[in-house]
Write an enzyme that holds these catalytic residues in place. Structure first.
Site, PDB file in Angstrom:
ATOM      1  N   SER A 250      -7.923  12.420 -22.662  1.00 41.33           N
ATOM      2  CA  SER A 250      -6.951  13.055 -23.555  1.00 41.33           C
ATOM      3  C   SER A 250      -7.262  12.670 -24.997  1.00 41.33           C
ATOM      4  O   SER A 250      -8.175  11.896 -25.271  1.00 41.33           O
ATOM      5  CB  SER A 250      -5.544  12.594 -23.193  1.00 41.33           C
ATOM      6  N   LYS A 251      -6.456  13.208 -25.891  1.00 40.84           N
ATOM      7  CA  LYS A 251      -6.646  12.943 -27.326  1.00 40.84           C
ATOM      8  C   LYS A 251      -6.705  11.451 -27.612  1.00 40.84           C
ATOM      9  O   LYS A 251      -7.400  11.003 -28.508  1.00 40.84           O
ATOM     10  CB  LYS A 251      -5.493  13.571 -28.116  1.00 40.84           C
ATOM     11  N   ARG A 252      -5.949  10.690 -26.824  1.00 39.57           N
ATOM     12  CA  ARG A 252      -5.896   9.245 -27.065  1.00 39.57           C
ATOM     13  C   ARG A 252      -7.254   8.572 -26.854  1.00 39.57           C
ATOM     14  O   ARG A 252      -7.492   7.475 -27.312  1.00 39.57           O
ATOM     15  CB  ARG A 252      -4.840   8.589 -26.156  1.00 39.57           C
ATOM     16  N   ASP A 253      -8.133   9.245 -26.128  1.00 36.78           N
ATOM     17  CA  ASP A 253      -9.465   8.678 -25.902  1.00 36.78           C
ATOM     18  C   ASP A 253     -10.388   8.893 -27.086  1.00 36.78           C
ATOM     19  O   ASP A 253     -11.577   8.591 -27.016  1.00 36.78           O
ATOM     20  CB  ASP A 253     -10.077   9.272 -24.633  1.00 36.78           C
ATOM     21  N   GLY A 254      -9.854   9.425 -28.164  1.00 41.17           N
ATOM     22  CA  GLY A 254     -10.681   9.629 -29.354  1.00 41.17           C
ATOM     23  C   GLY A 254     -11.292  11.013 -29.351  1.00 41.17           C
ATOM     24  O   GLY A 254     -10.584  11.999 -29.474  1.00 41.17           O
TER      25      GLY A 254
END
Ligand code: GLU
Length: 484
Positions: A250-254
């Site tokens: 997801s976005k949180r993974d960069g």
């Protein structure tokens, strides 16, 4: 078998790696069967859809080489078609107007929550009498349109990846909204599942290939195909892409958008190759480096995993290095020049090609990603060159000046083009006239020409600098350092 597949991205964000991987599988399957790949932009969510995201998606697919044969079609231009289908469902008694207010739905949900039940609509307006409807209309309520779901049904399909999939209709949340609220006889904004099915029927899609997060939608959509009297296509639900902790990427993974991978210096070929391997393996498992066209020859869903595919940066980096190493230097140069220009390096993109192209060839093995382009090439552009501590210390040793003087003289005496043979002859000559060992001569030339004791191969680097016409200046500058 006539294969027609589609990619149906929603332009609510930049092209995501998950969507791109779905595109890869669609493309491979279409090409394998000599079929047609359709691109359909699902832009019915007016609040979140943006033209710049559509552009980003088209650019990303084009960059990756995922060419489509039909489209792009835009759902926002096809609303009449969806409304006609909704009207058909209403006429057949398979859909109805539902006046339940959002407060009533909230109360329903609260009660279900208190009883630990999954949220679902209780179909309370399925069989309203004409009087009841009139009363709601008189209250000014605007109805949504719901499609009837028979809770007794069990939906089954043979998924090309997952085998037999079974879904209880009673787990689909009750009668499904297919159009947003509108007043009177109007049909409001058609919703996702309905629009997808109408399009897939209209576009004669034979195989729906998409991420496994759509499985519950598939169950609903099969009911819609049946209601509309259409043949149900084949389905292939591809595994999700997972992060290193095994959760959905997801976005949180960069980094998640294709544009970000591009900016980081991954080549289109390496990223496409890597995405192909995310959940699929070639029948020849030793083969990991291939083009999309090569993969298409042997692609099939029998070799797609059910388990989620872990995103492996090391593998992607390795692949990218492979592509950079193998790339023809004129193409590599085209990828490097914008990055050099962005770093402020000065060169003439046309006139300097005679030294820039061998430079690109020389640096091909020095990089894993193109974002290293400026760092690895710095010493070739610098004027004047900066000498690092180790190179300075080397040059200031006793006995270095004569080596440099002999080199300057030997270059001046060289006739014709300086090539690696001529460079070898110069080194030999310097060894003879200065009496220094060959190793010391080579290290001295490296320090003098490259300003550091480590880096790319010395002789090819020297030849590049010679073609640029700066080797003489650098040797003279080094001689000044050597003489203190
Ligand atoms: N528009 C959907 C999405 O972006 C895809 C729908 C589909 O493939 O059926 O997730």
């Amino acid at each position: 078998m006539t294969v027609r597949v589609r990619l149906a991205p929603s332009p609510t964000g930049n092209l995501h790696i998950g969507t791109a991987r779905t595109a890869v599988f669609n493309w491979l399957f279409a090409r394998h069967h000599g079929g047609t790949f359709v691109l359909r932009v699902e832009d019915t969510d007016l609040e979140r859809s943006r033209p710049e995201y559509t552009q980003n998606i088209l650019d990303g697919l084009t960059w990756l080489g995922l060419t489509w044969d039909e489209g792009p079609f835009f759902q926002s231009e096809r609303l009449d078609l969806y409304r006609q289908a909704i009207q058909t469902l209403l006429d057949r008694g398979l859909a109805y107007r539902c006046y339940t207010s959002s407060e009533e739905l909230d109360q329903l949900r609260e009660r279900q929550k208190a009883r630990n039940e999954a949220p679902r609509y209780d179909n309370r307006h399925r069989d309203l009498t004409a009087e009841q409807e009139q009363a709601f209309i008189a209250e000014g309520r605007q109805p949504v349109i719901r499609f009837k779901i028979d809770d007794r049904r069990v939906i089954t399909w043979t998924d090309l990846v997952r085998g037999t999939v079974t879904w209880k209709a009673s787990d689909l949340g009750g009668d499904m909204v297919i159009a947003r609220a509108a007043s009177g006889d109007a049909i409001g904004q058609p919703l996702y599942n309905l629009a997808v099915v109408v399009d897939d029927i209209d576009m004669k899609i034979s195989h729906v290939i998409r991420g496994e997060d759509h499985i519950a939608n598939t169950a609903k959509q099969i009911l819609l195909y049946e209601a509309l009297g259409a043949t149900v296509p084949e389905f292939a639900h591809t595994p999700l892409i997972l992060n290193s902790e095994g959760r959905k990427l997801s976005k949180r993974d960069g980094v998640t958008s294709v544009a970000e991978f591009q900016a980081m210096g991954y080549t289109a070929e390496a990223l496409a190759n890597y995405m192909t391997l995310l959940g699929w393996s070639s029948p020849d498992s030793t083969q990991e480096v291939f083009t999309l066209t090569e993969a298409a020859k042997v692609f099939g869903f029998e070799r797609v995993n059910r388990a989620g595919a872990k995103f492996d940066w090391d593998k992607l980096n390795w692949l990218n290095g492979q592509y950079l190493h193998r790339m023809p230097s004129d193409r590599l140069l085209d990828l490097l020049m914008p990055r050099w220009a962005a770093a402020g390096y000065e060169f003439d993109p046309q006139g300097d090609r005679p030294w820039l192209e061998p430079l690109a060839a020389l640096l091909a093995t020095a990089m894993i990603r193109l974002d290293e382009a400026a760092t690895v090439a710095k010493l070739f552009f610098e004027t004047p060159l900066t000498y690092d501590e180790a190179a300075t210390a080397h040059l200031q040793q006793e006995g270095i000046a004569p080596i440099l003087e002999a080199t300057i003289a030997a270059i001046a005496a060289t006739e014709g083009e300086l090539d690696s043979e001529a460079a070898g002859a110069i080194v030999k000559d310097v060894v003879k006239t200065s009496g220094a060992k060959k190793g010391l001569v080579m290290r001295t030339l490296r320090a003098a020409l490259m300003g550091a004791m480590q880096g790319p191969e010395m002789v090819p680097s020297w030849l590049v600098l010679h073609r640029r016409g700066v080797d003489g200046d650098r040797l003279t500058a080094a001689l000044a350092l050597a003489q203190g």
